[in-house]
Design a protein around this motif. Sequence first.
Motif, PDB file in Angstrom:
ATOM      1  N   VAL A 162       4.637  -2.413  -7.395  1.00 30.83           N
ATOM      2  CA  VAL A 162       3.440  -2.359  -8.242  1.00 30.83           C
ATOM      3  C   VAL A 162       3.267  -0.915  -8.695  1.00 30.83           C
ATOM      4  O   VAL A 162       3.774   0.015  -8.071  1.00 30.83           O
ATOM      5  CB  VAL A 162       2.185  -2.827  -7.473  1.00 30.83           C
ATOM      6  CG1 VAL A 162       2.289  -4.280  -7.107  1.00 30.83           C
ATOM      7  CG2 VAL A 162       1.959  -1.968  -6.244  1.00 30.83           C
ATOM      8  N   PRO A 163       2.542  -0.708  -9.779  1.00 31.33           N
ATOM      9  CA  PRO A 163       2.297   0.674 -10.228  1.00 31.33           C
ATOM     10  C   PRO A 163       1.548   1.459  -9.151  1.00 31.33           C
ATOM     11  O   PRO A 163       0.627   0.962  -8.523  1.00 31.33           O
ATOM     12  CB  PRO A 163       1.440   0.485 -11.488  1.00 31.33           C
ATOM     13  CG  PRO A 163       1.733  -0.901 -11.947  1.00 31.33           C
ATOM     14  CD  PRO A 163       1.985  -1.701 -10.715  1.00 31.33           C
ATOM     15  N   GLN A 164       1.993   2.679  -8.933  1.00 37.01           N
ATOM     16  CA  GLN A 164       1.336   3.539  -7.944  1.00 37.01           C
ATOM     17  C   GLN A 164       0.057   4.109  -8.535  1.00 37.01           C
ATOM     18  O   GLN A 164       0.049   4.615  -9.661  1.00 37.01           O
ATOM     19  CB  GLN A 164       2.284   4.668  -7.532  1.00 37.01           C
ATOM     20  CG  GLN A 164       1.692   5.609  -6.495  1.00 37.01           C
ATOM     21  CD  GLN A 164       2.687   6.670  -6.069  1.00 37.01           C
ATOM     22  OE1 GLN A 164       3.881   6.551  -6.310  1.00 37.01           O
ATOM     23  NE2 GLN A 164       2.189   7.720  -5.440  1.00 37.01           N
ATOM     24  N   LYS A 165      -1.030   4.025  -7.762  1.00 39.09           N
ATOM     25  CA  LYS A 165      -2.308   4.531  -8.254  1.00 39.09           C
ATOM     26  C   LYS A 165      -2.343   6.061  -8.147  1.00 39.09           C
ATOM     27  O   LYS A 165      -2.273   6.610  -7.045  1.00 39.09           O
ATOM     28  CB  LYS A 165      -3.479   3.951  -7.454  1.00 39.09           C
ATOM     29  CG  LYS A 165      -4.845   4.413  -7.966  1.00 39.09           C
ATOM     30  CD  LYS A 165      -5.971   3.916  -7.088  1.00 39.09           C
ATOM     31  CE  LYS A 165      -6.165   2.425  -7.196  1.00 39.09           C
ATOM     32  NZ  LYS A 165      -7.385   1.972  -6.476  1.00 39.09           N
ATOM     33  N   PRO A 166      -2.454   6.759  -9.268  1.00 39.04           N
ATOM     34  CA  PRO A 166      -2.488   8.234  -9.213  1.00 39.04           C
ATOM     35  C   PRO A 166      -3.792   8.731  -8.571  1.00 39.04           C
ATOM     36  O   PRO A 166      -4.797   8.022  -8.509  1.00 39.04           O
ATOM     37  CB  PRO A 166      -2.406   8.641 -10.690  1.00 39.04           C
ATOM     38  CG  PRO A 166      -1.950   7.426 -11.427  1.00 39.04           C
ATOM     39  CD  PRO A 166      -2.459   6.255 -10.645  1.00 39.04           C
ATOM     40  N   VAL A 211      -0.453  -7.577  -7.618  1.00 39.41           N
ATOM     41  CA  VAL A 211      -1.080  -6.264  -7.756  1.00 39.41           C
ATOM     42  C   VAL A 211      -2.400  -6.250  -6.995  1.00 39.41           C
ATOM     43  O   VAL A 211      -3.031  -7.297  -6.812  1.00 39.41           O
ATOM     44  CB  VAL A 211      -1.331  -5.928  -9.243  1.00 39.41           C
ATOM     45  CG1 VAL A 211      -0.023  -5.863 -10.006  1.00 39.41           C
ATOM     46  CG2 VAL A 211      -2.277  -6.938  -9.885  1.00 39.41           C
ATOM     47  N   PRO A 212      -2.846  -5.071  -6.533  1.00 36.10           N
ATOM     48  CA  PRO A 212      -4.148  -4.992  -5.851  1.00 36.10           C
ATOM     49  C   PRO A 212      -5.287  -5.256  -6.828  1.00 36.10           C
ATOM     50  O   PRO A 212      -5.173  -4.988  -8.030  1.00 36.10           O
ATOM     51  CB  PRO A 212      -4.179  -3.555  -5.330  1.00 36.10           C
ATOM     52  CG  PRO A 212      -3.251  -2.799  -6.218  1.00 36.10           C
ATOM     53  CD  PRO A 212      -2.169  -3.770  -6.596  1.00 36.10           C
ATOM     54  N   LEU A 237       0.824  -1.205   0.000  1.00 34.93           N
ATOM     55  CA  LEU A 237       0.000   0.000   0.000  1.00 34.93           C
ATOM     56  C   LEU A 237       0.858   1.255   0.000  1.00 34.93           C
ATOM     57  O   LEU A 237       0.504   2.258  -0.639  1.00 34.93           O
ATOM     58  CB  LEU A 237      -0.930  -0.012   1.220  1.00 34.93           C
ATOM     59  CG  LEU A 237      -2.042  -1.058   1.219  1.00 34.93           C
ATOM     60  CD1 LEU A 237      -2.750  -1.107   2.570  1.00 34.93           C
ATOM     61  CD2 LEU A 237      -3.052  -0.785   0.109  1.00 34.93           C
ATOM     62  N   SER A 238       1.977   1.227   0.725  1.00 34.35           N
ATOM     63  CA  SER A 238       2.871   2.385   0.751  1.00 34.35           C
ATOM     64  C   SER A 238       3.408   2.684  -0.643  1.00 34.35           C
ATOM     65  O   SER A 238       3.489   3.845  -1.060  1.00 34.35           O
ATOM     66  CB  SER A 238       4.024   2.132   1.722  1.00 34.35           C
ATOM     67  OG  SER A 238       3.553   1.991   3.049  1.00 34.35           O
ATOM     68  N   ALA A 253       2.113  -5.306 -15.222  1.00 35.25           N
ATOM     69  CA  ALA A 253       2.845  -5.756 -14.028  1.00 35.25           C
ATOM     70  C   ALA A 253       2.363  -7.134 -13.578  1.00 35.25           C
ATOM     71  O   ALA A 253       3.158  -7.980 -13.154  1.00 35.25           O
ATOM     72  CB  ALA A 253       2.671  -4.735 -12.902  1.00 35.25           C
ATOM     73  N   GLN A 254       1.063  -7.376 -13.685  1.00 40.59           N
ATOM     74  CA  GLN A 254       0.518  -8.672 -13.284  1.00 40.59           C
ATOM     75  C   GLN A 254       1.012  -9.776 -14.211  1.00 40.59           C
ATOM     76  O   GLN A 254       1.353 -10.875 -13.765  1.00 40.59           O
ATOM     77  CB  GLN A 254      -1.006  -8.608 -13.278  1.00 40.59           C
ATOM     78  CG  GLN A 254      -1.675  -9.862 -12.716  1.00 40.59           C
ATOM     79  CD  GLN A 254      -3.176  -9.713 -12.645  1.00 40.59           C
ATOM     80  OE1 GLN A 254      -3.774  -8.957 -13.405  1.00 40.59           O
ATOM     81  NE2 GLN A 254      -3.802 -10.421 -11.727  1.00 40.59           N
TER      82      GLN A 254
END
Length: 301
Positions: free
Chosen positions: A194-198, A289-290, A35-36, A282-283
């Motif tokens: 993982v890609p950061q969610k904007p 990934v979330p 999450l961070s 990424a998956q």
Amino acid sequence: MTSHRATAPATPAALPITGDVIRDSPALHADVQLLSAQYGVDFTDDASIRPLLARHKEAVHRLRHSPKAWVGGISLLLAVCLPFATLTALGPPDLAEAPRSLAVHIAPGLALFAFGLTLLIQSHRRAVRRMNHPELVGYRMVLATATAHRVPVPAAPAWLVGRDSTTDKETHPLPELPLKPHPTPTEAPLAPPVPQKPYDVIQYESLGGEGGWHDEAGFGLVLAGGIAAVWATSEGEPAGYALAAALALLGIRTWLAGRRQGNRHRALRDAAQRYVAEVTAAQRAGAQVPELSEKLRKLIV
């Protein structure tokens, strides 16, 4: 004689969950690291989380009690009282001149009501946008994740979940996550990047489905203003011109707000599509990934 007393420093607000508690559970620590990385905040760093939450709490309180909100509330109160004041000052409407008399008694209150309601809605939307800030969304996810890992977490602060003091209803409750299985001694969870969610993607998830009524409402208000203008011209009523102008301006403003919201939604959708493509890539590369929300899953090509 004035006495001088030493003032004790303010005690920092207690956090619902601390970094030490998170690190004590390897599985929870791994998920919080995930999450961070996703939200760009180290949720295990208590020294930075305390002032971060304090800033957001102050900002939410300021938006909910802004001058615009106060003016809107006072305008609604005056809009309710104005017809009674007019009735007391001028007496009941004259049935012989019903349109003119009713306009004098009702039109100012309606215009004031529309003005106050617009201000309150704008103030409420600004506060809601602040509550949907990625840092607050991420922290609510941390608390929900800790609960899913069976780590005891005290009740979330009322301001963080938008809890009403009178009805105890939460406007931004913690997400409900399924309970995680009890960890085994051999578990060694990793936290791949993982890609950061904007922030725009979070806005798309929360606001992407809203809107669509501005064009109809704006057209209806402008049409009502035209009818009021025709009536004012035929009857020679000055109050009718004021009502027509107020309705027309409100209709145009509603239509412009819808136009801006439509442009914003298109930009948010583009950002969401890029984020979904990054998560999918990424998956496929083997990253954990979330889970995508239902709205984001619809963008998967």
